[in-house]
Design a protein around this motif. Structure first.
Motif, PDB file in Angstrom:
ATOM      1  N   THR A 204       0.835  -1.203   0.000  1.00  0.00           N
ATOM      2  CA  THR A 204       0.000   0.000   0.000  1.00  0.00           C
ATOM      3  C   THR A 204       0.867   1.250   0.000  1.00  0.00           C
TER       4      THR A 204
ATOM      5  N   VAL B 270      -3.466   0.487  -3.385  1.00  0.00           N
ATOM      6  CA  VAL B 270      -2.945  -0.871  -3.234  1.00  0.00           C
ATOM      7  C   VAL B 270      -2.240  -1.202  -4.536  1.00  0.00           C
TER       8      VAL B 270
ATOM      9  N   LEU C 287      -7.004  -9.775  -1.720  1.00  0.00           N
ATOM     10  CA  LEU C 287      -6.195  -8.991  -0.787  1.00  0.00           C
ATOM     11  C   LEU C 287      -7.086  -8.376   0.285  1.00  0.00           C
ATOM     12  N   TYR C 288      -6.541  -8.268   1.502  1.00  0.00           N
ATOM     13  CA  TYR C 288      -7.292  -7.696   2.611  1.00  0.00           C
ATOM     14  C   TYR C 288      -6.403  -6.709   3.363  1.00  0.00           C
ATOM     15  N   GLY C 289      -7.008  -5.606   3.825  1.00  0.00           N
ATOM     16  CA  GLY C 289      -6.258  -4.620   4.570  1.00  0.00           C
ATOM     17  C   GLY C 289      -7.172  -3.648   5.273  1.00  0.00           C
TER      18      GLY C 289
ATOM     19  N   VAL D 168      -1.099  -5.314   3.291  1.00  0.00           N
ATOM     20  CA  VAL D 168      -2.188  -6.182   2.882  1.00  0.00           C
ATOM     21  C   VAL D 168      -1.765  -7.636   3.031  1.00  0.00           C
TER      22      VAL D 168
END
Length: 426
Positions: free
Chosen positions: A127, A146, A185-187, A177
């Protein structure tokens, strides 16, 4: 990474960077290792605002691949002054894989602060807290991205936050992430979302962004507020993270977000006098599902390491005393197979740095015994470690400092190695 320090970076960049439309390209330099027992400077970054193609001012720790190469980000420097993604080979050769802000207005991203995630093909994901689509209606002007960097250095901005003034999709991602087995993807973002106080987001493999949860949806933000950390995912797809604010006592939270978007506050910090509080780093977990992290507060007010059981019971494993043991642990921890924890503190550990100490690398046993593996005390060898650690198969520990180093004004920061002789194999 605090918002205040982020604004310092922003001011420094505005004062000293003259961004130009330079095409991203791979560059490589090699600095001879400088040894000091038990710490070794593996790489010394240059002064970040003056002809600094290799980057400067790393604010997060590196990750390591199976061949022993390190990968990370610098917040400043690079070909355009907007920070870099770098690769550091085991022999100390540094390659700038990508320089951000290739052309104004930095649609490709600007100033990466967090660590990276690597997939099985060697692609890197991260990020930037600035850059992306401009004029998103707040004081930052641009709200972050991202990104993906391929092994050949090709960068793709997978998503730009806040394409309009409301920023309901999130804004200003400070944390890293994580990647699931399907390529999603996760954040978190510190700002934006339905209530303006941050989000947990998902970006699908096709680039579609979804807000899984918007913080401060309860009275007085009892559900948490303004997350700055990355996330941990368990085997069922539940996401765990921290907020430095909000919760029942406004001292921050540990939260869980289920795959369906339901958020649960696992713990609200500040329940008792001397409790930890204000965590900005992420979490790790052991095989039993216990979560571990670092935060401010503690018995002496200088920071603490905590454990949270699956049932929500919090245990303070160690409270820093602002002496030789360190002060202000901000980064995520590293856990070894024996249950020992390894981490960094920004201050403490020595009498240098105007009496506040220059930071430490520490080890904490399951029984709560803390050992300072290394106390930074000399600008030449770095000071102010603010990120997490990586470990190789021999048990050597690797991290970064935001300042210090052998270059001209000792402000570019370093990548350091802590000898395995004093750092048992993680």
């Amino acid at each position: 990474m605090s918002q205040k320090f982020g604004m310092i970076l922003k001011s420094a960049l505005a004062a000293g960077m003259a961004a130009t439309a330079i095409s991203p390209a791979l560059s490589a330099t090699s600095h001879a290792p400088k040894r000091v027992k038990p710490e070794q400077v593996v790489y010394d970054f240059c002064e970040p605002l003056v002809n600094c193609g290799d980057g400067g001012g790393p604010t997060s720790g590196p990750i390591m691949d199976s061949s022993g190469n390190l990968y990370g980000t610098t917040a400043l420097g690079g070909a355009n002054g907007g920070g870099t993604v770098y690769k550091l080979a085991p022999d100390g050769t540094e390659t700038t894989l990508y320089s951000f802000c290739a052309r104004l207005p930095c649609a490709n991203g600007d100033q990466p602060l967090a660590s990276l995630t690597m997939d099985s093909a060697g692609n890197l994901y991260g990020t930037t807290w600035m850059g992306g689509i401009q004029n998103c209606g707040n004081e930052y002007a641009s709200c972050g991205t991202v990104f993906k960097v391929a092994p050949d250095g090709t960068e793709t901005a997978l998503y730009s936050f806040c394409p309009g003034a409301t920023c309901t999709d999130g804004a200003i991602p400070y944390g890293n992430v994580i990647l699931d087995s399907s390529g999603n993807l996760y954040g978190t973002t510190q700002r934006g979302g339905a209530n303006g106080e941050g989000t947990v987001f998902e970006i699908a493999a096709d680039g579609t962004e979804s807000v899984l949860y918007s913080f401060c949806s309860q009275a007085n933000c009892g559900d948490g507020e303004q997350p700055q950390s990355g996330l941990y995912m368990d085997g069922s797809g539940n996401l765990f993270g921290t907020t430095p604010m909000g919760g029942a006592y406004n001292q921050g939270t540990v939260f869980e977000v289920a795959p369906n978007g339901t958020e649960t506050v696992s713990y609200s910090f500040g329940a008792t006098e001397g409790d930890a509080g204000g965590p900005i780093g992420g979490l790790i977990a052991d095989a039993a599902g216990n979560l571990y992290g670092a935060a401010g507060g503690g018995a002496h007010g200088y920071g603490a390491v905590f454990m949270l059981s699956p049932t929500g019971t919090e245990t303070l494993l160690y409270s820093f005393a602002a002496g030789n043991d360190g002060r202000e642990p901000n980064a995520p921890l590293l856990l070894d197979s024996s249950g020992n924890l390894y981490g960094t503190t920004v201050l403490g550990g020595s009498t240098g740095c105007k009496g506040l100490g220059c930071g430490t690398v520490f080890k904490l046993t399951p029984g709560g015994t803390e050992t300072v593996l290394y106390a930074f005390k000399n600008y030449k060898y770095g000071l102010g470690p603010n990120g997490g650690l990586a470990a190789d198969s021999q048990g050597n520990l690797y991290g970064t400092t935001n300042y210090g180093g052998l270059n001209k004004k000792n402000i570019g920061g370093v990548v350091f190695k802590i000898n395995s002789a004093i750092a048992p194999k993680p």
